[in-house]
Write a protein that holds these residues in place. Structure first.
Motif, PDB file in Angstrom:
ATOM      1  N   LEU A 160       0.844  -1.199   0.000  1.00  0.00           N
ATOM      2  CA  LEU A 160       0.000   0.000   0.000  1.00  0.00           C
ATOM      3  C   LEU A 160       0.877   1.246   0.000  1.00  0.00           C
ATOM      4  CD1 LEU A 160      -2.715  -1.040   2.590  1.00  0.00           C
ATOM      5  CD2 LEU A 160      -2.768  -1.213   0.110  1.00  0.00           C
ATOM      6  N   MET A 161       0.274   2.366  -0.402  1.00  0.00           N
ATOM      7  CA  MET A 161       1.034   3.607  -0.434  1.00  0.00           C
ATOM      8  C   MET A 161       0.786   4.362   0.859  1.00  0.00           C
ATOM      9  SD  MET A 161      -0.221   3.636  -4.114  1.00  0.00           S
ATOM     10  CE  MET A 161       0.493   2.405  -5.191  1.00  0.00           C
ATOM     11  N   PRO A 162       1.813   4.424   1.722  1.00  0.00           N
ATOM     12  CA  PRO A 162       1.598   4.950   3.074  1.00  0.00           C
ATOM     13  C   PRO A 162       1.210   6.422   3.099  1.00  0.00           C
ATOM     14  CG  PRO A 162       3.933   4.557   2.677  1.00  0.00           C
ATOM     15  CD  PRO A 162       3.186   3.975   1.518  1.00  0.00           C
ATOM     16  N   HIS A 163       1.506   7.157   2.011  1.00  0.00           N
ATOM     17  CA  HIS A 163       1.204   8.581   2.034  1.00  0.00           C
ATOM     18  C   HIS A 163      -0.154   8.899   1.437  1.00  0.00           C
ATOM     19  CE1 HIS A 163       2.709   7.574  -1.850  1.00  0.00           C
ATOM     20  NE2 HIS A 163       2.520   8.779  -2.345  1.00  0.00           N
ATOM     21  N   ARG A 164      -0.899   7.860   1.070  1.00  0.00           N
ATOM     22  CA  ARG A 164      -2.240   8.097   0.554  1.00  0.00           C
ATOM     23  C   ARG A 164      -3.252   7.497   1.520  1.00  0.00           C
ATOM     24  NH1 ARG A 164      -2.638   8.659  -5.350  1.00  0.00           N
ATOM     25  NH2 ARG A 164      -0.548   9.089  -6.079  1.00  0.00           N
TER      26      ARG A 164
ATOM     27  N   TYR B 122      -6.358   4.097  -6.578  1.00  0.00           N
ATOM     28  CA  TYR B 122      -5.092   4.394  -7.271  1.00  0.00           C
ATOM     29  C   TYR B 122      -5.091   3.965  -8.737  1.00  0.00           C
ATOM     30  CZ  TYR B 122      -0.183   4.667  -8.434  1.00  0.00           C
ATOM     31  OH  TYR B 122       0.997   4.974  -9.054  1.00  0.00           O
TER      32      TYR B 122
ATOM     33  N   TYR C 291      -5.106   6.504   7.211  1.00  0.00           N
ATOM     34  CA  TYR C 291      -3.906   6.119   6.459  1.00  0.00           C
ATOM     35  C   TYR C 291      -3.630   4.640   6.711  1.00  0.00           C
ATOM     36  CZ  TYR C 291      -2.908  10.904   5.210  1.00  0.00           C
ATOM     37  OH  TYR C 291      -2.984  12.154   4.660  1.00  0.00           O
TER      38      TYR C 291
ATOM     39  N   ALA D 219      -1.196   3.019   7.731  1.00  0.00           N
ATOM     40  CA  ALA D 219      -0.504   2.705   8.982  1.00  0.00           C
ATOM     41  C   ALA D 219      -1.464   2.625  10.164  1.00  0.00           C
ATOM     42  CB  ALA D 219       0.569   3.741   9.256  1.00  0.00           C
TER      43      ALA D 219
END
Ligand SMILES: Nc1ncnc2c1ncn2[C@@H]1O[C@H](COP(=O)(O)OP(=O)(O)OP(=O)(O)O)[C@@H](O)[C@H]1O
Ligand SMILES: [Mg+2]
Lengths: 299, 403
Positions: B128-132, B140, B172, B174
């Motif tokens: 996964l993209m942690p900043h999205r 995405y 997010y 995380a």
């Protein structure tokens, strides 16, 4: 009987040969700078014009307006009143102690050097991260740039461009740009492989990967590099003043030759104050924009 | 009867075809290849050249609309293999064809289009993209296709709901647990509506309860959306439960490819045998793995025409289905008795119908056995809306349980 003196004494070249080598190289370079110096200098004219304009702007504006603008930028980047108060207090102290103009000169040249370093450093770092070969070539160059004493590369720059702002900017950038290059490269290479693969698997183009995944995820590392770059640029202020860059460096130079301890200390502290301001503001800005990490590493 | 009732996958065309695939990791892979082909073992090659043999002479084909499971122990090359399907890794040698087209020959642009529209992937470690945010992660695939924002967010939130994460959109990654992140990865893959779904241990981070729920959901989804799914797992029970066919991988070599029943009943070598030895077959196999097509369905019709169609298909009984789905079984002898009274009566009546209970395609064979007792008919399999999707002949059940 053969000559065995090479055992006890290093078999160096003849003095005459060494002088010849030096003469040829120096002569060639002098020839080069005589022929092309003006052309190269004129290439930097737009930059020089901008530098002078920016410096004038900072000095000529009323001090309260400059402080106001700086505080607005600090607050915009950090959203912290505490930091603003600290910045305000240091700027007032600098002004009261009579260092306002010099500080503005240094501020202007550091700002320009930082922006140029970022402009050069990030693209170079990106190129380095994409190819192991580029990395293998650029890394030793960066090593040389960081360890070669600044005075040594000042010589050809001064020979070519004379004394003044432009050689100063070039010297500062040579010294200060390596961290941002290195850390951009590192940051991009450290981006989680599967995250990048996921982007590829969904059909992202190279550009979409770079701007959508790699740069945002490398940003904390890149910010650390920019921070380092600013610190190193400030550290070069005194050296740059030796080739005619005005600012906080010149009083320091003067105090060394004349043994004015207090003058040196005040100007030194002003440089430290600028460094701390740059550092704290860029750090809090970075932290604020990386909220999603929420105490986690970037994996 | 078995001859007529070929399992549905066998009728389907080949979608993906892999032939002579080798993958050697290292700087001089090509030069190590002859050694690998000469049959040196993975350990020998590693010791002599420092190269890792990832895959060795892989030949397989995936049919349209099936769930193809790749199974093997850790390090057997499963993730390496699945990365070849969308060319995240290029083979050292070999051919990969999708719909007859050699994807090794695609230009960069064609490859991007292929990845955007043909395949999507769920990653073992989520990727996964942690900043999205979660919803932006799910959207995405559509975002990079420049799909309009409101449209892609609508579609993303719908898939998020499907995987049971409605309301988590603004978090997010995380902030989510491992299992939740896994489901975000699944939603992201489904959101592009690609025909082929690559799933690398997509369920291994889930707890048993959600896991079996997701397995059911996947089977249902596959039946509904007619996707082709390549599913990786190291769990034999999972493979048997959801796979139409299973490929077993060992040290980069395919040991066996076959239907779950084949793998269980006739393991190709000692390795596979060791794998399946301790499996409780009745528990491991789902009813659909034994399910066969029905060719004796009877619609709501008159007794007379029902007898005719039974004659035509030479069956002794038939499964009666009307608009509301499966109703029960009628036998020829009963129909003939009824015909003596009134040959125009509808067969869909309580006097004629024998209420043989039906089972669902995803339940285990074990749980279906009670339903198979007390009558002599094949076991009808119906999906949620009551539609008859297949039957399980008694002989099949006996064969699985016996040996
Ligand atoms: N990029 C790589 N470079 C070198 N060797 C690799 C690389 N990727 C995988 N391998 C090797 O290939 C083999 C198979 O790895 P792979 O990741 O495909 O295993 P796997 O079956 O997915 O295992 P797991 O169940 O643990 O995920 C391993 O021996 C691994 O060391
Ligand atoms: Mg794996």
């Amino acid at each position: 009987m053969s000559d065995t003196s090479w055992l006890s004494k290093f078999p160096q070249l003849e003095r005459g040969d060494l002088i010849a080598i030096r003469k040829t190289l120096d002569g060639a370079y002098r020839e080069f700078s005589r022929n092309y110096g003006d052309t190269i200098e004129s290439l930097f004219d737009p930059l020089l014009t901008f530098l002078i304009w920016f410096e004038k702007l900072l000095i000529a504006s009323p001090w309260w307006l400059t402080i106001g603008v700086i505080l607005a930028i600090v607050y915009g980047a950090s959203r912290s009143w505490k930091l603003c108060t600290g910045v305000f207090a240091s700027l007032i102290a600098i002004g009261v102690l009579g260092m306002w103009d010099d500080t503005m000169r240094t501020l202007s040249i550091i700002t320009v050097c930082t922006l140029l370093s970022i402009g050069i450093g990030i693209p170079t770092g990106i190129l380095m991260s994409r190819s192991n070969r580029v990395q293998a070539i650029v890394t030793p160059i960066l090593d040389v740039m960081q360890t070669m004493p600044a005075f040594v590369y000042l010589i050809p720059v001064v020979m070519l461009l004379g004394i003044g702002k432009i050689p100063g900017v070039i010297a500062v950038i040579i010294y200060a740009v390596p961290p941002v290059i290195r850390l951009t490269n590192l940051g991009i290479r450290l981006v989680n492989k599967e995250t990048l693969e996921a982007a590829t698997a969904f059909g992202a183009t190279a550009k979409q990967r770079l701007f959508g995944i790699q740069l945002p995820l490398a940003m904390p590392t890149i910010m650390a590099g920019i921070n380092q770059t600013i610190m190193m640029a400030l550290a070069m202020v005194v050296v740059a003043s030796m080739i005619g860059v005005k600012g906080l460096g010149q009083p320091v130079l003067k105090s060394i030759t004349n043994q004015y301890f207090t003058l040196g200390l005040f100007n030194g502290l002003a440089i430290v104050a600028l460094a701390i301001i740059f550092d704290r503001v860029s750090q809090t800005y970075a932290k604020r924009t990386q909220k999603h990490l929420g105490g986690m590493n970037n994996d | 009867m078995t001859d007529l009732n070929k399992a549905s996958t066998e009728e389907n065309e080949t979608l993906i075809e892999i032939s002579g695939l080798y993958q050697v990791f290292g700087n001089k892979a090509k030069s190590v290849l002859p050694m690998v082909k000469a049959g040196k073992s993975k350990d020998e090659v590693l010791a002599e050249t420092g190269h890792t043999v990832g895959l060795r002479d892989i030949n397989l084909d995936v049919k349209r609309g099936e769930i193809f499971v790749i199974m093997g122990l850790s390090g057997s090359g499963k993730s390496t293999m699945i990365r070849h399907f969308n060319r995240l890794i290029d083979p050292t040698e070999g051919q990969i064809k999708v719909e007859g087209e050699d994807i090794m020959k695609l230009t960069d642009d064609e490859l991007i289009q292929f990845r955007r529209h043909k395949m999507s992937m769920v990653f073992q470690h989520f990727g996964l993209m942690p900043h999205r945010t979660v919803i932006d992660n799910v959207a995405y695939g559509l975002a990079i296709q420049n799909v309009d924002k409101t449209e892609r967010l609508a579609s993303a939130s719908q898939w998020l709901e499907t995987v049971g994460l409605a309301g988590y959109g603004d978090q997010y990654p995380a902030q989510l647990s491992g299992g939740q992140q896994q489901r975000v990865g699944l939603a992201r893959a489904l959101c592009t509506n690609a025909e082929i779904l690559l799933m690398d241990e997509a369920f291994s981070a889930l707890d048993p309860l959600i896991r079996s729920e997701m397995q059911d959901q996947l089977i249902e989804l596959q039946a509904k959306l007619k996707k082709t799914i390549i599913f990786i797992t190291h769990d034999l029970d999972e493979a048997l439960r959801i796979g139409d066919r299973i490929a077993i991988l060992k040290d980069g070599i395919l040991s066996q490819v076959g239907k779950p029943v084949d793998i269980l009943l006739s393991p190709a070598d000692d390795y596979v045998e060791a794998f399946v030895k301790d499996v409780n077959r009745a528990r491991a196999l789902s009813t659909q793995t034994l399910m066969q097509n029905v060719n004796n369905t009877l619609e709501s019709q008159s007794v007379e025409s029902a007898i005719n169609s039974l004659n035509a298909s030479q069956q002794e009984y038939g499964f009666v289905c009307n608009n509301e789905g499966y109703q029960g079984v009628v036998t020829r002898s009963q129909l003939e008795q009824a015909a003596a009274n009134d040959s125009n009566a509808d067969i869909c009546c309580d006097e004629l119908l024998i209420k043989v209970p039906s089972v669902s395609p995803t339940q285990s064979l074990q749980s279906a056995i009670p339903e198979a007792l007390g009558h002599n008919f094949a076991l009808p399999v119906t999906c949620k809306d009551g539609k008859l999707v297949g039957t399980i002949p008694r002989s099949e059940i006996a064969q699985v349980l016996e040996s």
